[in-house]
Design a protein around this motif. Structure first.
Motif, mmCIF file in Angstrom:
data_model
loop_
_atom_site.group_PDB
_atom_site.id
_atom_site.type_symbol
_atom_site.label_atom_id
_atom_site.label_comp_id
_atom_site.label_asym_id
_atom_site.label_seq_id
_atom_site.Cartn_x
_atom_site.Cartn_y
_atom_site.Cartn_z
ATOM 1 N N HIS A 47 76.338 -38.392 36.221
ATOM 2 C CA HIS A 47 75.740 -37.886 37.221
ATOM 3 C C HIS A 47 75.438 -38.604 38.541
ATOM 4 O O HIS A 47 75.326 -38.503 39.645
ATOM 5 C CB HIS A 47 74.298 -37.157 36.783
ATOM 6 C CG HIS A 47 73.598 -36.263 37.731
ATOM 7 N ND1 HIS A 47 74.259 -35.183 38.045
ATOM 8 C CD2 HIS A 47 72.369 -36.239 38.279
ATOM 9 C CE1 HIS A 47 73.330 -34.263 38.874
ATOM 10 N NE2 HIS A 47 72.183 -35.138 39.003
ATOM 11 N N GLU A 48 75.024 -39.782 38.123
ATOM 12 C CA GLU A 48 74.753 -41.082 39.269
ATOM 13 C C GLU A 48 76.120 -41.172 39.933
ATOM 14 O O GLU A 48 75.974 -41.414 41.117
ATOM 15 C CB GLU A 48 74.189 -42.018 38.370
ATOM 16 C CG GLU A 48 72.913 -41.904 37.860
ATOM 17 C CD GLU A 48 72.496 -43.139 37.020
ATOM 18 O OE1 GLU A 48 71.139 -43.377 36.705
ATOM 19 O OE2 GLU A 48 73.235 -43.990 36.373
ATOM 20 N N ALA B 272 86.572 -39.093 38.621
ATOM 21 C CA ALA B 272 87.209 -39.924 40.034
ATOM 22 C C ALA B 272 87.642 -38.814 40.850
ATOM 23 O O ALA B 272 87.118 -38.755 42.039
ATOM 24 C CB ALA B 272 88.444 -40.786 39.688
ATOM 25 N N VAL B 273 88.181 -37.606 40.343
ATOM 26 C CA VAL B 273 88.416 -36.342 41.317
ATOM 27 C C VAL B 273 87.329 -35.916 41.894
ATOM 28 O O VAL B 273 86.861 -35.441 43.069
ATOM 29 C CB VAL B 273 89.288 -35.377 40.632
ATOM 30 C CG1 VAL B 273 89.320 -34.245 41.465
ATOM 31 C CG2 VAL B 273 90.561 -36.102 40.330
ATOM 32 N N GLY B 274 86.200 -35.556 40.915
ATOM 33 C CA GLY B 274 84.813 -35.120 41.440
ATOM 34 C C GLY B 274 84.124 -35.917 42.391
ATOM 35 O O GLY B 274 83.601 -35.311 43.521
ATOM 36 N N ARG B 275 84.097 -37.155 42.097
ATOM 37 C CA ARG B 275 83.384 -38.064 42.953
ATOM 38 C C ARG B 275 83.876 -38.096 44.557
ATOM 39 O O ARG B 275 83.404 -38.151 45.605
ATOM 40 C CB ARG B 275 83.495 -39.717 42.420
ATOM 41 C CG ARG B 275 82.425 -40.496 43.389
ATOM 42 C CD ARG B 275 82.410 -41.793 42.664
ATOM 43 N NE ARG B 275 83.487 -42.532 42.743
ATOM 44 C CZ ARG B 275 83.812 -43.776 42.622
ATOM 45 N NH1 ARG B 275 82.900 -44.523 42.009
ATOM 46 N NH2 ARG B 275 85.204 -44.283 42.581
ATOM 47 N N THR C 42 81.693 -45.823 30.951
ATOM 48 C CA THR C 42 82.269 -46.759 29.833
ATOM 49 C C THR C 42 82.481 -45.851 28.685
ATOM 50 O O THR C 42 83.213 -46.072 27.721
ATOM 51 C CB THR C 42 81.472 -47.660 29.592
ATOM 52 O OG1 THR C 42 80.021 -47.600 29.105
ATOM 53 C CG2 THR C 42 81.575 -49.128 30.420
ATOM 54 N N GLN C 43 81.593 -44.718 28.629
ATOM 55 C CA GLN C 43 81.861 -43.813 27.458
ATOM 56 C C GLN C 43 82.519 -42.542 27.596
ATOM 57 O O GLN C 43 82.573 -41.549 26.612
ATOM 58 C CB GLN C 43 80.197 -43.353 26.980
ATOM 59 C CG GLN C 43 79.189 -44.549 26.942
ATOM 60 C CD GLN C 43 77.985 -44.065 26.677
ATOM 61 O OE1 GLN C 43 77.255 -43.212 27.597
ATOM 62 N NE2 GLN C 43 77.128 -44.423 25.833
ATOM 63 N N LEU C 44 83.312 -42.388 28.625
ATOM 64 C CA LEU C 44 84.295 -41.553 28.916
ATOM 65 C C LEU C 44 85.681 -41.863 28.440
ATOM 66 O O LEU C 44 86.190 -42.907 28.750
ATOM 67 C CB LEU C 44 84.193 -41.243 30.104
ATOM 68 C CG LEU C 44 82.867 -40.685 31.208
ATOM 69 C CD1 LEU C 44 83.185 -40.355 32.583
ATOM 70 C CD2 LEU C 44 82.413 -39.509 30.298
ATOM 71 N N SER C 45 86.379 -40.878 27.873
ATOM 72 C CA SER C 45 87.708 -41.223 27.697
ATOM 73 C C SER C 45 88.590 -41.235 29.363
ATOM 74 O O SER C 45 88.113 -40.964 30.290
ATOM 75 C CB SER C 45 88.320 -39.657 27.044
ATOM 76 O OG SER C 45 88.439 -38.683 28.064
ATOM 77 N N PHE D 237 82.022 -45.888 38.834
ATOM 78 C CA PHE D 237 80.958 -46.822 38.419
ATOM 79 C C PHE D 237 80.921 -46.869 37.014
ATOM 80 O O PHE D 237 80.104 -45.869 36.692
ATOM 81 C CB PHE D 237 79.676 -46.566 39.587
ATOM 82 C CG PHE D 237 79.879 -46.560 40.880
ATOM 83 C CD1 PHE D 237 80.805 -47.759 41.623
ATOM 84 C CD2 PHE D 237 79.765 -45.504 41.524
ATOM 85 C CE1 PHE D 237 80.621 -47.703 43.064
ATOM 86 C CE2 PHE D 237 79.831 -45.535 42.929
ATOM 87 C CZ PHE D 237 80.372 -46.434 43.653
ATOM 88 N N LYS D 238 81.418 -47.741 36.313
ATOM 89 C CA LYS D 238 81.295 -47.482 34.646
ATOM 90 C C LYS D 238 79.932 -47.769 34.210
ATOM 91 O O LYS D 238 79.730 -47.472 33.101
ATOM 92 C CB LYS D 238 82.467 -48.508 34.340
ATOM 93 C CG LYS D 238 83.736 -47.993 34.543
ATOM 94 C CD LYS D 238 84.835 -48.716 33.821
ATOM 95 C CE LYS D 238 86.135 -48.142 33.923
ATOM 96 N NZ LYS D 238 87.279 -49.142 33.264
ATOM 97 N N SER D 239 78.999 -48.530 34.955
ATOM 98 C CA SER D 239 77.834 -48.812 34.546
ATOM 99 C C SER D 239 76.955 -47.675 35.029
ATOM 100 O O SER D 239 75.530 -47.816 34.557
ATOM 101 C CB SER D 239 77.117 -50.283 35.335
ATOM 102 O OG SER D 239 77.124 -50.011 36.613
#
Length: 234
Positions: free
Chosen positions: A97-98, A141-144, A130-133, A91-93
């Motif tokens: 943590h969210e 994505a793995v963590g989620r 959006t602020q991540l490399s 979820f790029k927005s």
């Protein structure tokens, strides 16, 4: 070990187009499967089908003895499928943590556990997607997928396009998740030796069918066989 996943005579694709034909294999609880093949052979389609994102034409999928192929994708996630697609689909927005807390289910994997494994994410927990490399997005994505506390983790080319230092971090994390924590996984990867080194079993697809199934060690120890099946050298 008890059998966790059983795929029997599976045919699936997109709309009327059939990509997979007669695919059968099984995976034990706590085991890791390397899913290999040249580009366009159906590897991503197979993971998408396990996750419920394709049209299934025939065959069956069971997870821990429960019929998975009859369930929509959200119910497959609840049944124990954790999926990291090529597109990552974070979820790029939302903040890091969210992203983690929005989908977390009770179990051993928590957001804090993800931060411990990926310190980069801990440092960026208030950053938007959006602020991540690209590498940080893949870690997220793995963590989620992990905070869903799945029984089976599906990873579709998790190392693709990443810098070598990030590849090393992700490989160590995947090794920990599968080897140390004992989570079952199916991993699609274009670099076979990297994944065969941390896998128990290997399945090779060609033109949507299984052309090889055996131990990962068999392929690790036989580069000529890898070359014949995949057209790549060690």
């Amino acid at each position: 070990m008890a059998e966790l996943l059983k795929v029997d005579n599976l045919s699936a694709g997109y709309g009327e187009a059939v990509v997979l034909q007669g695919v059968s294999f099984a995976l034990d609880e706590g085991a890791t499967l390397a899913l290999l093949g040249r580009n366009g052979t159906g590897k991503t389609t197979l993971l998408n089908t396990l996750a419920g994102a394709t049209r299934q034409h025939a065959g069956s999928i069971s997870l821990a003895g429960n019929a998975l192929h009859k369930l929509p994708s959200h119910q497959r996630a609840a049944a124990g499928i954790g999926w990291v697609p090529q597109e990552r689909n974070i979820f790029k927005s939302l903040t890091v943590h969210e992203n983690l807390t929005a989908v977390a289910r009770p179990g051993k994997w928590t957001p804090d556990g993800v931060y411990a494994m990926f310190p980069r994410l801990a440092e960026r927990k208030t950053n938007l997607g959006t602020q991540l490399s690209g590498g940080e997005q893949q870690m997220l994505a793995v963590g989620r997928a992990l905070v869903l506390n799945p029984r089976l983790l599906l990873l579709d080319e998790p190392l693709e396009g990443l810098a070598p230092i990030i590849v090393d971090e992700l490989l160590k994390a995947i090794r920990r998740i599968t080897r140390d924590e004992g989570l079952s996984a199916i991993i699609v990867e274009q670099h076979p030796q990297a994944i065969l080194a941390i896998s128990d079993r290997a399945v090779v697809l060609d033109r949507g069918t299984v052309v090889h199934s055996g131990t990962a060690r068999e392929l690790r120890d036989d580069p000529a066989l890898v070359d014949r099946l995949l057209g790549v050298a060690r």
